[in-house]
Design a protein around this motif. Sequence first.
Motif: not given
Lengths: 264, 290
Positions: A93-98, A101, A105, A137, A139
């Motif tokens: 997962v995109f850790e710094h995106l909520t 988000e 994506a 987030a 992450g």
Amino acid sequence: MLSLNNIEVIYEDVILVLKGMSLQVPDGQIVALLGANGAGKSTTLKAISGLLKPENGEVTDGSIEFQGEPIHTMPAEDVVRRGIFQVMEGRRVFEHLTVEENLIAGGYTRADRNNLKRDIEMVYTYFPRLKERMKQAAGYLSGGEQQMLAIGRALMAKPKLVMLDEPSLGLAPLLVQEIFDIIKRINEEQNTTILLVEQNALLALDIAHYAYIMENGRIVMDGEPDNLRENADVREFYLGLTEVGQRKSYRDVKHYKRRKRWLS
Amino acid sequence: MDQFLQLTLSGLTNGAVLALAALGFVLIYKASDVLNFAQGEFLLVGAYVMFALVGELGWHWSIGIVVTVLIAVALGVVLERAVLRPMIGEPIISLIMVTIGLSSLLRAIVSTIWGTDERAFPSFIPSEPIKVLGATVTTDKLWAIGIAAVFLVVFNLFFRRSSEGIAMRAVADDQQAALSMGISVKKIFAMAWSISAATAAIGGIIVANILGVSGNISGLGLQVFPVVILGGLDSIPGAVIGGIIIGLLQAYTGGYVGFGLNSIIPFVVLVLILMVKPYGLFGQEIIERV
């Protein structure tokens, strides 16, 4: 729907990983691809989704066809646009995106971006826990929630075929069960074809319509789950059962170790 | 009090320009892990292109800004395509050398075309003294702060709301995973470079409007480093806040202390922040779940 014909994959121009691999995924079904570590399962998925190139891999022989169209030379983004979505091993997962988000994506390739909101809600109906955490987030989610997010992200792209790479990796057994149930529901309700790579053969055979067993870069056996479950080799090596159908006890392990019959 | 307000205002102006330059720097670093040492030259190019369009060709300033930004965008795309893309996968030190080379090249091209003399910029922003809270300030500084603020807000919205912006942050987070959902990493790199060149060009125009056009503008590029180290190399809000802090510090030390301390202070901050908080104020430490 998807067919791999005798493909050969080579990494770094020298390492031969897939040696004439063939596989069919029919429309609307769940197909399981089982095998030990290093058998080439993940490589197979990457060959399909076009993710080999960043790792210096290449399909050097054979062909991959999706709905009658050859896709093995296409870049990843074109493959996604044609409706194949790979959920990568280890969640990614995109850790710094909520959470939200991440889902947006996932729907990046969609032409109808106005419907994104509705589909985010659809993902939340499958995974209500994500809704509670939509502004967090990614992450900081637990492993199970991250896996749910990874699958939800795939749903956002409205794919025809989802390829799941070890969705059970590192999760508690109860959670694994939950996630497999949801995979089955998605297959039935959204009519999404699923290609499932798993180490957990027991669970995978439970939900699959058809299964392939892979070893050393090629398919060594395939069949309906029921037939595979009956096979003595599969029972011994993948399900951990003895011939009598009971759980193996180390007390009984003596000198004779069963050898794989299909190899020689 | 009077002096304090004036210093604050000029610090904010300076800080806003630094923030714009740093924003571009952070953007490129976030998306493609490249440290762009040519960021200061992007400012320079922006300032001179605007000077050529408005000062030499006599265009209206509003058209001038739009065309300058478009040219900057094109420059970013061309540089990414021609110079940076062949370098993908090369060691970081080669990338740094390439951007340093790029900065010399851009500076040389600019001074070949326009010479090295300092020129007056065609002031399109009205510069009249007005009184704010009892202090006398010139309106051009207020305008500069306003313009910079608008662009910073626009970029922030772009990153939070638009799917292209989210895709860009996704690439920064995990390139391969982004690729697996059909996000074209090449396109995102090109976008990062062009947006970066555009913000820098706007920064360059603002500086040039206040200080005039000369090769010194690219010197601002050096001050971008303290800003991004302070704010965090990969943080967009960090770039803005870092820029403002450095700008204010420079104004206060210049006004109250003097002795040229204002040109040293950013680098004092740089050293201090590296000692106590190497990720910067808002930089991402790697998230670890517990």
